[in-house]
Design an enzyme around this catalytic site. Structure first.
Site, PDB file in Angstrom:
ATOM      1  N   GLU A   1       5.637  -8.108 -15.955  1.00  0.00           N
ATOM      2  CA  GLU A   1       5.430  -9.015 -17.087  1.00  0.00           C
ATOM      3  C   GLU A   1       5.330  -8.290 -18.430  1.00  0.00           C
ATOM      4  OE1 GLU A   1       1.948 -11.154 -15.829  1.00  0.00           O
ATOM      5  OE2 GLU A   1       3.140 -12.771 -14.969  1.00  0.00           O
TER       6      GLU A   1
ATOM      7  N   GLU B   1       1.613  -0.190   5.311  1.00  0.00           N
ATOM      8  CA  GLU B   1       0.455   0.320   4.571  1.00  0.00           C
ATOM      9  C   GLU B   1      -0.277   1.448   5.301  1.00  0.00           C
ATOM     10  OE1 GLU B   1      -3.402  -2.272   5.451  1.00  0.00           O
ATOM     11  OE2 GLU B   1      -1.802  -3.486   4.574  1.00  0.00           O
TER      12      GLU B   1
END
Length: 278
Positions: A88, A119
């Protein structure tokens, strides 16, 4: 100065049982009311972490003024929030897309679906960071609600050994990721409404902190004037209209003249500077 966490028994608050039970028996009104009550705790938890956030941000700004970058590391919800925040910034503040970079365990596929065991690789994050030729001016921020994610912990450990500034955002006290990080941020929001579902309060706290970190950095780097996004990218009609009105207010021009000037110069900041220099 290296920020240290107090040594005590590690408590997995993010995995603790919810304060509520028999959720399936609640009405819609009861569910949303109780979720809202729980969310009220997020603001207080983030408020308590403000001194930690300040310490980290002040050090990041100094490095970014010299060309440093910020890298987020995360898995699952935490990783997605990092990628979201990074993505953004270019349209909002007109910065290059390599100034803040979000890395998620499992790569782009993991943005939309779970990637099993991604992960659990403690070396993967550093391999990915190394591809960006990171150096001492760069900062790595691990995002891990539990504070136990190997992908994040391993990345932080490698980054710190190689002289990078390290921070983290976690929602458990005295976690492993905080232990290995120079400047940990701990927002202890308590058990989730649905036990262990850290996309709820923990995710909200992480998003709030990410907003604070990057918005403050962008302001200190001169990407905001007054209270306006004067460097935003003009990617749609709404943003062109917003930019034109900013210029109208600043330069006392008509809407048509302000819009024409904006489109010619490409940003609010450049338009105002060009007008004042003419």
């Amino acid at each position: 100065m290296i920020a240290k966490t107090k040594k005590s028994k590690k408590i997995s608050i993010t995995e603790s049982p919810s304060h509520f039970d028999n959720l399936e028996k609640m009405s819609v009104e009861e569910l949303i009311t109780n979720i809202n009550k729980e969310d009220a705790n997020v603001h207080l938890a983030v408020q308590k972490a403000l001194p930690q956030i300040k310490e980290l941000v002040e050090r990041i700004v100094k490095r970014m003024e010299q060309g440093g970058r910020v890298f987020y590391l995360g898995a699952g919800t935490s990783g997605r929030l990092g990628v979201l925040d990074a993505s953004e910034l270019p349209p909002t503040f007109g910065v290059p897309d390599n100034m803040v970079i979000g890395l998620i365990a499992g790569g782009e596929k993991a943005l939309r679906q779970a990637v099993e065991s991604a992960e659990d690789d403690a070396n993967k994050a550093w391999n990915e960071l190394s591809a960006y030729k990171v150096d001492e001016l760069d900062t790595v921020i691990g995002i891990a609600a539990s504070g136990t994610t190997p992908y994040v912990i391993g990345g932080i450990e490698h980054a710190r050994r190689n002289g990078l500034l390290t921070g983290c955002i976690t929602c458990n006290p005295n976690s492993k990721v905080a232990e290995v990080t120079e400047f940990p941020i701990e927002a202890i929001v308590g058990p989730e409404f649905v036990t262990g579902s850290t996309r709820l309060k923990a995710g909200t706290a992480q998003k709030m902190i990410l907003n604070m970190i990057t918005t403050t950095i962008m302001i200190k780097l001169g990407r905001v004037k007054g209270n306006k996004m004067v460097n935003m990218q003009l990617t749609n009609k709404k943003l062109v209209d917003r930019g034109a009105r900013m210029i109208m207010e600043e330069l006392k021009l008509s809407y048509e003249d302000a819009r024409a000037l904006l489109l010619k110069q490409g940003s609010v900041k450049k338009a105002i500077e060009a007008y004042k220099a003419s």
